[in-house]
Write a protein that holds these residues in place. Structure first.
Motif, PDB file in Angstrom:
ATOM      1  N   THR A 160       0.846  -1.190   0.000  1.00 42.54           N
ATOM      2  CA  THR A 160       0.000   0.000   0.000  1.00 42.54           C
ATOM      3  C   THR A 160       0.881   1.239   0.000  1.00 42.54           C
ATOM      4  O   THR A 160       1.771   1.377   0.846  1.00 42.54           O
ATOM      5  N   ARG A 161       0.634   2.159  -0.918  1.00 40.32           N
ATOM      6  CA  ARG A 161       1.443   3.372  -1.036  1.00 40.32           C
ATOM      7  C   ARG A 161       0.813   4.569  -0.322  1.00 40.32           C
ATOM      8  O   ARG A 161       1.433   5.620  -0.239  1.00 40.32           O
ATOM      9  N   TYR A 162      -0.418   4.405   0.150  1.00 41.48           N
ATOM     10  CA  TYR A 162      -1.125   5.557   0.705  1.00 41.48           C
ATOM     11  C   TYR A 162      -1.596   5.288   2.133  1.00 41.48           C
ATOM     12  O   TYR A 162      -2.665   5.730   2.539  1.00 41.48           O
ATOM     13  N   SER A 163      -0.796   4.591   2.899  1.00 37.67           N
ATOM     14  CA  SER A 163      -1.151   4.312   4.291  1.00 37.67           C
ATOM     15  C   SER A 163      -0.758   5.487   5.173  1.00 37.67           C
ATOM     16  O   SER A 163      -0.186   6.485   4.718  1.00 37.67           O
ATOM     17  N   ASN A 164      -1.037   5.351   6.462  1.00 39.05           N
ATOM     18  CA  ASN A 164      -0.622   6.404   7.392  1.00 39.05           C
ATOM     19  C   ASN A 164       0.878   6.362   7.663  1.00 39.05           C
ATOM     20  O   ASN A 164       1.395   7.205   8.406  1.00 39.05           O
ATOM     21  N   SER A 165       1.585   5.418   7.063  1.00 38.70           N
ATOM     22  CA  SER A 165       3.043   5.379   7.146  1.00 38.70           C
ATOM     23  C   SER A 165       3.731   6.152   6.019  1.00 38.70           C
ATOM     24  O   SER A 165       4.957   6.276   6.034  1.00 38.70           O
ATOM     25  N   SER A 166       2.954   6.687   5.061  1.00 33.83           N
ATOM     26  CA  SER A 166       3.557   7.207   3.821  1.00 33.83           C
ATOM     27  C   SER A 166       3.164   8.626   3.421  1.00 33.83           C
ATOM     28  O   SER A 166       3.495   9.041   2.305  1.00 33.83           O
ATOM     29  N   PRO A 167       2.471   9.413   4.240  1.00 33.86           N
ATOM     30  CA  PRO A 167       1.949  10.684   3.716  1.00 33.86           C
ATOM     31  C   PRO A 167       3.027  11.631   3.231  1.00 33.86           C
ATOM     32  O   PRO A 167       2.855  12.326   2.213  1.00 33.86           O
ATOM     33  N   PHE A 168       4.164  11.686   3.924  1.00 35.97           N
ATOM     34  CA  PHE A 168       5.181  12.655   3.553  1.00 35.97           C
ATOM     35  C   PHE A 168       6.014  12.174   2.363  1.00 35.97           C
ATOM     36  O   PHE A 168       6.534  12.994   1.603  1.00 35.97           O
ATOM     37  N   ARG A 169       6.109  10.877   2.173  1.00 39.90           N
ATOM     38  CA  ARG A 169       6.764  10.343   0.965  1.00 39.90           C
ATOM     39  C   ARG A 169       5.959  10.746  -0.263  1.00 39.90           C
ATOM     40  O   ARG A 169       6.517  11.234  -1.257  1.00 39.90           O
ATOM     41  N   ARG A 170       4.650  10.547  -0.205  1.00 34.99           N
ATOM     42  CA  ARG A 170       3.812  10.911  -1.347  1.00 34.99           C
ATOM     43  C   ARG A 170       3.808  12.421  -1.567  1.00 34.99           C
ATOM     44  O   ARG A 170       3.823  12.886  -2.712  1.00 34.99           O
ATOM     45  N   ALA A 171       3.785  13.192  -0.492  1.00 30.64           N
ATOM     46  CA  ALA A 171       3.767  14.648  -0.635  1.00 30.64           C
ATOM     47  C   ALA A 171       5.040  15.152  -1.294  1.00 30.64           C
ATOM     48  O   ALA A 171       5.001  16.036  -2.167  1.00 30.64           O
ATOM     49  N   CYS A 172       6.183  14.598  -0.901  1.00 35.32           N
ATOM     50  CA  CYS A 172       7.448  15.027  -1.497  1.00 35.32           C
ATOM     51  C   CYS A 172       7.512  14.667  -2.977  1.00 35.32           C
ATOM     52  O   CYS A 172       8.129  15.383  -3.777  1.00 35.32           O
ATOM     53  N   GLU A 173       6.893  13.571  -3.364  1.00 36.38           N
ATOM     54  CA  GLU A 173       6.867  13.183  -4.775  1.00 36.38           C
ATOM     55  C   GLU A 173       6.010  14.128  -5.607  1.00 36.38           C
ATOM     56  O   GLU A 173       6.311  14.386  -6.775  1.00 36.38           O
ATOM     57  N   ASP A 174       4.935  14.650  -5.022  1.00 39.36           N
ATOM     58  CA  ASP A 174       3.957  15.423  -5.783  1.00 39.36           C
ATOM     59  C   ASP A 174       4.156  16.929  -5.696  1.00 39.36           C
ATOM     60  O   ASP A 174       3.645  17.667  -6.551  1.00 39.36           O
ATOM     61  N   LEU A 175       4.840  17.418  -4.672  1.00 43.04           N
ATOM     62  CA  LEU A 175       4.894  18.859  -4.407  1.00 43.04           C
ATOM     63  C   LEU A 175       6.328  19.366  -4.501  1.00 43.04           C
ATOM     64  O   LEU A 175       7.090  19.284  -3.534  1.00 43.04           O
ATOM     65  N   PRO A 176       6.720  19.930  -5.630  1.00 40.71           N
ATOM     66  CA  PRO A 176       8.081  20.463  -5.738  1.00 40.71           C
ATOM     67  C   PRO A 176       8.339  21.636  -4.815  1.00 40.71           C
ATOM     68  O   PRO A 176       9.501  21.946  -4.514  1.00 40.71           O
ATOM     69  N   ASN A 177       7.287  22.297  -4.347  1.00 36.78           N
ATOM     70  CA  ASN A 177       7.463  23.431  -3.427  1.00 36.78           C
ATOM     71  C   ASN A 177       7.718  22.991  -1.993  1.00 36.78           C
ATOM     72  O   ASN A 177       8.096  23.823  -1.150  1.00 36.78           O
ATOM     73  N   LEU A 178       7.548  21.705  -1.681  1.00 40.24           N
ATOM     74  CA  LEU A 178       7.812  21.199  -0.333  1.00 40.24           C
ATOM     75  C   LEU A 178       9.305  20.909  -0.222  1.00 40.24           C
ATOM     76  O   LEU A 178       9.797  19.876  -0.682  1.00 40.24           O
ATOM     77  N   VAL A 179      10.026  21.836   0.387  1.00 34.64           N
ATOM     78  CA  VAL A 179      11.481  21.781   0.317  1.00 34.64           C
ATOM     79  C   VAL A 179      12.129  21.084   1.510  1.00 34.64           C
ATOM     80  O   VAL A 179      13.274  20.640   1.401  1.00 34.64           O
ATOM     81  N   HIS A 180      11.416  20.991   2.644  1.00 35.62           N
ATOM     82  CA  HIS A 180      12.081  20.424   3.816  1.00 35.62           C
ATOM     83  C   HIS A 180      11.045  19.929   4.820  1.00 35.62           C
ATOM     84  O   HIS A 180       9.967  20.514   4.959  1.00 35.62           O
ATOM     85  N   ILE A 181      11.394  18.852   5.522  1.00 34.92           N
ATOM     86  CA  ILE A 181      10.583  18.335   6.615  1.00 34.92           C
ATOM     87  C   ILE A 181      11.482  18.150   7.828  1.00 34.92           C
ATOM     88  O   ILE A 181      12.566  17.570   7.731  1.00 34.92           O
ATOM     89  N   THR A 182      11.029  18.671   8.954  1.00 33.99           N
ATOM     90  CA  THR A 182      11.695  18.443  10.231  1.00 33.99           C
ATOM     91  C   THR A 182      10.775  17.587  11.083  1.00 33.99           C
ATOM     92  O   THR A 182       9.630  17.970  11.349  1.00 33.99           O
TER      93      THR A 182
END
Length: 315
Positions: A160-182
């Motif tokens: 599963t690619r869209y579980s609660n374990s993966s939200p930030f992986r998918r976001a980084c793939e789709d959003l070039p404006n998301l530059v950093h996660i702390t």
């Protein structure tokens, strides 16, 4: 004689008794709440779908205007010309159509975002953060600050690619404006080496809970400064002795005081443009203290952002 006021257990439960609006209606407000009653992406114990309603009921304990005992935090609608806060209700979600659910979540989040200064999203499991972040695709140099026991950067879990374990992986793939996660508060026995390597390769900041506690000033100093921040709070960041009502609790987490200290510093250093609180499972805490703590956290964060805005205007 003043008009009668309901006690916390009476009346219709909007968040903090805010006016109820449609996400696509004709309104403007400083903050707007949107519920995301969704938890079919969980990998362990369900119940987060019940959180938006529980948070609304618990919030009635903290109806503004209010101030802390030290007078530092104030939340007074009289200082703001528009409604301080409205409640946009819940996204209407299909029970077993996750792709359609994500589309509806993004659409409703965009409607809320267009009409208020601070959107506040009530999850739901952490998978909802991905479609919520898609509503912020137009924010340049977007940063996420995540309070969480888990990294949530897994590529796949159980195919599963869209579980609660993966939200930030998918976001980084789709959003070039998301530059950093702390991510602050990481801990636990369960560990995804590939996810950690992928997050570090992208330059993300990963801070274990023991480092947050032992090196708090260094942790605060390392936060990226002067940028738009989306704040994502998974309640399993808290120690389960403080907040037990969550699907995947991990020992030795945040105290409430430490979490608020970090949040105040984030608000001081950045412009917080969105907030979500996720993974609350009220059915797992019969005492009700988990939703009381989480709703208070939302109210105090709102007060911090509002206070910063008022101070900037006065200056």
């Amino acid at each position: 004689m003043t008009s009668p006021t309901h006690l916390p257990y009476g009346g219709i439960a909007s968040f903090a008794r805010a006016p109820i609006v449609r996400p696509d209606g004709h309104w403007r407000a400083f903050a707007a709440v949107l519920g995301i009653p969704y938890d079919i992406a969980l990998g362990f114990r369900p119940g987060a779908r019940f959180a938006p309603r529980a948070l609304r009921e618990a919030s009635l304990r903290y109806v503004p205007p209010f101030a802390g005992l030290d007078g530092r935090v104030r939340l007074d609608p009289a200082h703001y010309p528009d409604p301080l806060m409205v409640d946009g209700g819940d996204v209407v979600l299909p029970s077993l159509e996750p792709e359609l659910a994500r589309e509806r979540i993004t659409a409703a989040a965009r409607q809320i975002k267009e009409r208020c200064r601070l959107p506040v999203f009530l999850g739901g499991d952490h998978s909802v953060t991905y479609p919520l972040l898609r509503a912020f695709h137009d924010i340049p140099d977007l940063h996420v600050i995540q309070l969480d026991a888990h990294l949530d950067f897994t590529d796949t879990r159980n195919d599963t690619r869209y579980s609660n374990s993966s939200p930030f992986r998918r976001a980084c793939e789709d959003l070039p404006n998301l530059v950093h996660i702390t991510t602050l508060g990481l801990r636990g026995l369960r560990f995804d080496a590939e996810a950690v390597a992928a997050a570090r390769a992208r330059g993300h900041t990963l801070v274990p809970m023991e480092v947050v506690e032992a090196q708090l000033q260094d942790t605060l100093a390392a936060l990226p400064a002067r940028c738009p921040v989306y704040l994502s709070i998974d309640v399993d960041a808290f120690d389960p002795a403080v907040l037990p009502g969550t699907s995947s609790p991990e020992p030795d987490g945040f105290s409430y005081a430490l979490a608020m200290r970090l949040i105040r510093e984030v608000v001081r250093r950045h412009r917080v443009i969105g907030l979500d609180v996720v993974e609350l499972a009220p059915n797992l805490d019969p005492t009700g203290r988990s939703e009381l703590l989480a709703s208070r956290l939302i109210m105090e964060t709102l007060a911090e952002v509002f206070g910063a805005e008022v101070s900037n205007v006065r200056e």
